[in-house]
Design a protein around this motif. Structure first.
Motif, short mmCIF file in Angstrom:
data_model
loop_
_atom_site.label_atom_id
_atom_site.label_comp_id
_atom_site.label_asym_id
_atom_site.label_seq_id
_atom_site.Cartn_x
_atom_site.Cartn_y
_atom_site.Cartn_z
N HIS A 3 0.83 -1.21 0.00
CA HIS A 3 0.00 0.00 0.00
C HIS A 3 0.87 1.26 0.00
CE1 HIS A 3 -3.34 2.65 0.75
NE2 HIS A 3 -2.74 3.11 1.85
N GLU A 4 1.92 1.27 0.79
CA GLU A 4 2.83 2.42 0.85
C GLU A 4 3.53 2.62 -0.49
OE1 GLU A 4 5.46 1.73 4.12
OE2 GLU A 4 3.88 1.97 5.61
N ASP A 5 3.91 1.54 -1.12
CA ASP A 5 4.55 1.65 -2.44
C ASP A 5 3.58 2.22 -3.47
OD1 ASP A 5 6.91 0.62 -1.47
OD2 ASP A 5 6.50 -1.44 -2.12
N GLN A 10 1.83 6.73 -6.80
CA GLN A 10 0.79 7.69 -7.17
C GLN A 10 1.26 9.13 -6.93
OE1 GLN A 10 -2.57 6.28 -4.89
NE2 GLN A 10 -3.31 5.00 -6.58
N ASP A 11 1.94 9.35 -5.82
CA ASP A 11 2.50 10.67 -5.53
C ASP A 11 3.48 11.10 -6.62
OD1 ASP A 11 0.99 11.03 -3.26
OD2 ASP A 11 2.61 10.47 -1.86
N GLN A 12 4.33 10.17 -7.05
CA GLN A 12 5.29 10.48 -8.12
C GLN A 12 4.57 10.81 -9.42
OE1 GLN A 12 7.72 6.93 -8.12
NE2 GLN A 12 9.20 7.79 -6.65
#
Length: 73
Positions: A3-5, A10-12
């Motif tokens: 999930h963190e990945d 998505q942020d990138q």
């Protein structure tokens, strides 16, 4: 961890989209400036063409009058 990945990815992607949008905005501003500059040049040219046509028409009327006076028409 997965999930963190995903969130990091998505942020990138959002950051990349933001950079692309900023570049497009900058390009649009440059194009807008160029169009405004060209509009000014076209308006100036249009005025000069109109002025030259007016002078040509004046000369043509004088020539026509001269030719009529001399009996050529």
């Amino acid at each position: 961890m997965m999930h963190e990945d995903l969130v990091k990815q998505q942020d990138q992607q959002i950051d990349e989209i933001n950079e692309i949008a900023l570049r497009l905005h900058n390009h649009a501003n440059i194009i807008n400036t160029e169009l405004k500059d060209q509009h000014v040049m076209i308006e100036k040219l249009s005025g000069e063409v109109y002025e030259k046509l007016e002078k040509k028409n004046f000369v043509m009327k004088k020539i026509w009058k001269l030719l009529k006076t001399n009996g050529n028409f």
